[in-house]
Scaffold this motif. Structure first.
Motif, short mmCIF file in Angstrom:
data_model
loop_
_atom_site.label_atom_id
_atom_site.label_comp_id
_atom_site.label_asym_id
_atom_site.label_seq_id
_atom_site.Cartn_x
_atom_site.Cartn_y
_atom_site.Cartn_z
N PRO A 10 0.82 -1.21 0.00
CA PRO A 10 0.00 0.00 0.00
C PRO A 10 0.85 1.26 0.00
O PRO A 10 1.93 1.31 0.60
CB PRO A 10 -0.81 -0.13 1.29
CG PRO A 10 -0.84 -1.59 1.58
CD PRO A 10 0.47 -2.13 1.09
N THR A 11 0.35 2.29 -0.66
CA THR A 11 1.09 3.55 -0.74
C THR A 11 1.41 4.11 0.63
O THR A 11 2.48 4.70 0.85
CB THR A 11 0.27 4.57 -1.55
OG1 THR A 11 0.03 4.06 -2.86
CG2 THR A 11 1.01 5.89 -1.67
N ALA A 12 0.50 3.94 1.57
CA ALA A 12 0.73 4.49 2.92
C ALA A 12 1.96 3.88 3.57
O ALA A 12 2.67 4.55 4.32
CB ALA A 12 -0.51 4.23 3.78
N VAL A 13 2.22 2.60 3.28
CA VAL A 13 3.40 1.94 3.85
C VAL A 13 4.67 2.53 3.25
O VAL A 13 5.64 2.84 3.95
CB VAL A 13 3.34 0.42 3.61
CG1 VAL A 13 4.61 -0.26 4.12
CG2 VAL A 13 2.12 -0.18 4.28
N LYS A 15 4.95 5.48 1.93
CA LYS A 15 5.07 6.85 2.42
C LYS A 15 5.73 6.89 3.79
O LYS A 15 6.63 7.69 4.04
CB LYS A 15 3.68 7.49 2.48
CG LYS A 15 3.68 8.90 3.03
CD LYS A 15 2.27 9.45 3.13
CE LYS A 15 2.28 10.83 3.79
NZ LYS A 15 0.92 11.38 3.96
N ARG A 16 5.29 6.01 4.68
CA ARG A 16 5.87 5.98 6.02
C ARG A 16 7.34 5.58 5.98
O ARG A 16 8.15 6.13 6.74
CB ARG A 16 5.08 4.98 6.89
CG ARG A 16 5.57 4.92 8.34
CD ARG A 16 5.56 6.27 8.99
NE ARG A 16 6.08 6.26 10.35
CZ ARG A 16 6.57 7.32 10.97
NH1 ARG A 16 6.62 8.51 10.37
NH2 ARG A 16 7.04 7.23 12.19
N GLU A 19 9.23 8.62 5.03
CA GLU A 19 9.20 9.57 6.15
C GLU A 19 10.23 9.20 7.20
O GLU A 19 10.92 10.07 7.74
CB GLU A 19 7.79 9.59 6.77
CG GLU A 19 6.74 10.30 5.93
CD GLU A 19 5.36 10.19 6.53
OE1 GLU A 19 5.19 9.35 7.46
OE2 GLU A 19 4.45 10.92 6.09
N ASP A 67 2.79 14.81 -0.58
CA ASP A 67 1.45 14.22 -0.59
C ASP A 67 0.73 14.48 -1.91
O ASP A 67 0.00 13.62 -2.42
CB ASP A 67 0.62 14.75 0.58
CG ASP A 67 1.05 14.16 1.92
OD1 ASP A 67 1.79 13.15 1.91
OD2 ASP A 67 0.65 14.71 2.97
N ASP A 74 -1.15 8.01 -7.55
CA ASP A 74 -2.29 7.13 -7.33
C ASP A 74 -3.38 7.36 -8.38
O ASP A 74 -4.00 6.40 -8.87
CB ASP A 74 -2.88 7.37 -5.93
CG ASP A 74 -1.97 6.83 -4.82
OD1 ASP A 74 -1.07 6.03 -5.14
OD2 ASP A 74 -2.18 7.21 -3.66
#
Length: 322
Positions: A10-13, A15-16, A19, A67, A74
């Motif tokens: 997932p993109t959120a993973v 991204k983190r 970060e 973001d 996406d």
């Protein structure tokens, strides 16, 4: 702890993970924190260009954030149109279009962390002052100051800026519905004379090159000095165009439409004939010639109520015979 394939995370993973890298984590520690293997994280890092440029807060809302770029990636992955993507991040269609063209990877993929790195590198790149970079320019300035010229008198705009010599053109594309059609626009800076470039085969770099070569062939060589274009991938074959047409091609600085002011103004007039969101492919070459003729025979205040056609005719009288 779960492990994921690099391209299915997932993109959120992701991204983190980035970060954490920006916060100072080592690659293995960041990978462990988000639950992927070290090799998986390494692949992400390599795909992002093997670097992370320090990222301060945007100095202006016109700059895209990390973001924003993730949302663009996406959206592209979901086959959304550029207009839909732009609306989702509250940016203009033109901003997103330029972003994709300017910051995609060499293989054509838009990778948000690569794109963000490239943008940050350009933003932080020091630019050498023109007078410091050019020995001949420094000598000229020094000589004129020694002759008691004022600083204002020493500053002589380039020929392309002072609009005293014809043959310097500004170019761009107006894009049709769903980015599936386009029309090329060329405006001569001094006379405001307009050429519309028919692009029936599309507006990728080869088609734009071929159309410019063929459809400017009748312009006298003395009037093919420079062509200033917006930042865009459609002119990636500029070397071919220069060789085949004689134009010396320049590109505007990012976010600097005033460097093509005559063209921007004319594009606004052209929207009377080619409204935004319409299919531009329905217009024939003859249609474009008729529109250009109408604008070229319209008196212009900036020309002292002459028409662009009259102004161009006056310049043509002074050309040396071929």
């Amino acid at each position: 702890m779960p492990r994921y394939a690099p391209n299915k995370v997932p993109t959120a993973v992701k991204k983190r993970y980035f970060e954490l890298l920006r916060e100072g984590y080592k690659g293995a520690a960041a990978a462990r924190e988000v639950g992927v293997s070290t090799s998986c994280g390494s692949l992400w890092f390599i795909d992002a260009g093997s670097m992370l440029v320090p990222d301060t807060a945007p100095i202006s809302p016109r700059f895209l954030t990390q973001d924003d770029r993730i949302a663009i990636a996406d959206g592209l992955h979901a086959d959304q149109t550029v207009k839909v993507i732009a609306a989702s991040i509250d940016k203009s269609y033109q901003t997103v279009y330029r972003e994709i063209g300017r910051n995609s990877k060499p293989d054509g993929r838009y990778q948000p962390w690569w794109a963000h790195n490239q943008a940050l590198l350009r933003r932080s790149r020091p630019k050498e002052h023109k007078i410091r970079a050019g020995a001949s320019l420094r000598k000229l300035v020094r000589d004129k100051l020694n002759e008691q010229w004022s600083p204002q008198q020493v500053a002589r705009p380039a020929e392309v800026e002072d609009r005293r010599t014809a043959g310097h053109w500004e170019g761009d594309l107006i894009i049709g519905r769903a980015q599936s059609s386009a029309i090329g626009t060329l405006v001569e800076r001094t006379t405001r004379y307009l050429r519309l470039i028919h692009l029936p085969g599309g507006w990728k770099a080869p088609q734009v090159r071929n159309a410019l070569v063929v459809q400017t062939a009748d312009i006298p060589w003395e009037l093919r000095r420079t062509l200033t274009w917006d930042q865009g991938r459609e002119l990636t074959l500029r070397e071919d165009i220069e060789v085949l047409t004689g134009f010396r091609i320049y590109f505007c600085d990012p976010h600097s439409p005033w460097q093509r002011g005559a063209n921007e103004n004319t594009n606004g007039l052209l929207r009377q004939y080619f409204p935004k969101g319409t299919d531009l492919a329905v217009h024939t070459a003859r249609d474009l010639q008729a529109v250009a003729r109408q604008l070229n025979t319209r008196p212009r205040l900036v020309l002292g109520d002459k028409t662009p056609e009259e102004a161009m005719r006056e310049w043509s009288k002074h050309l040396s015979p071929s």
